[in-house]
Design an enzyme around this catalytic site. Structure first.
Site: not given
Ligand code: PNS
Length: 168
Positions: A22, A100, A137
């Site tokens: 991030h 990604r 995350s």
């Protein structure tokens, strides 16, 4: 000569918690636009791992290490609202998201198209740093929960908080 409009971008997400992936996207957005709003969007009915205050503090603390980025970035939280409405209120012209890989694209594309459909809000995709392609995350939380080491993939303060929250 007319005054140049501020080019304001938003990097939205759950940030539960922020990762180095991030932070890479936030820094690169800050290099492209005059101002970046990191929007922590959450569903008040859904409990996350970290409170909204903790999520904001993790991002702000991490940004403090790069003052030139921090100078262009502010962090705000919004609950129960459409992203397009928040962007309209804050005069944000573009959403910036990192990709990604193909799975991210499949997840992000319908949201980008829906946001464009709703108000014309555009999304710009940045290719994720390949060295952080495996970082999310949810995955760092799972790894920490079962005793793995994610140092270097999240800010140090986040690592310490993950260990404290998920292993006790
Ligand atoms: O970190 P995430 O979970 O990938 O973030 C997703 C998020 C919060 C950016 C997305 O769910 C969102 O924009 N939520 C706000 C509500 C909304 O506008 N939903 C419609 C999206 S087309």
């Amino acid at each position: 000569m007319s005054e140049q409009a501020i080019r304001r971008a938003m990097t939205p997400g759950s940030f539960d918690p922020v990762t180095n992936g991030h932070l890479d996207v936030i820094a690169r957005a800050a290099a492209l636009y005059d101002e970046v709003i990191v929007a922590i969007l959450h569903n008040p009915a859904k409990a996350g791992t970290f409170t909204i205050e903790e999520r904001i503090a993790f991002v702000e603390e991490a940004l403090a290490a790069t003052p030139e980025v921090a100078a262009r970035v502010r962090v705000e939280a919004f609950a129960g609202r459409l992203l397009v409405d928040v962007c309209r209120d804050l005069d944000v012209q573009v959403v910036v998201k990192g990709l990604r890989g193909g799975t991210d694209f499949a997840y992000e594309l319908p949201m980008a198209l829906m946001n464009r459909h709703l108000t014309g809000l555009e999304t710009v995709f940045l290719p994720g740093d390949p060295s952080l392609e495996h970082v999310s995350s949810s995955l760092v939380k799972e790894v920490v929960r079962y005793g793995g080491d994610v140092r270097g993939l999240v800010p140090d303060a986040v690592h310490a908080a993950l260990v404290e929250r998920l292993r006790n």
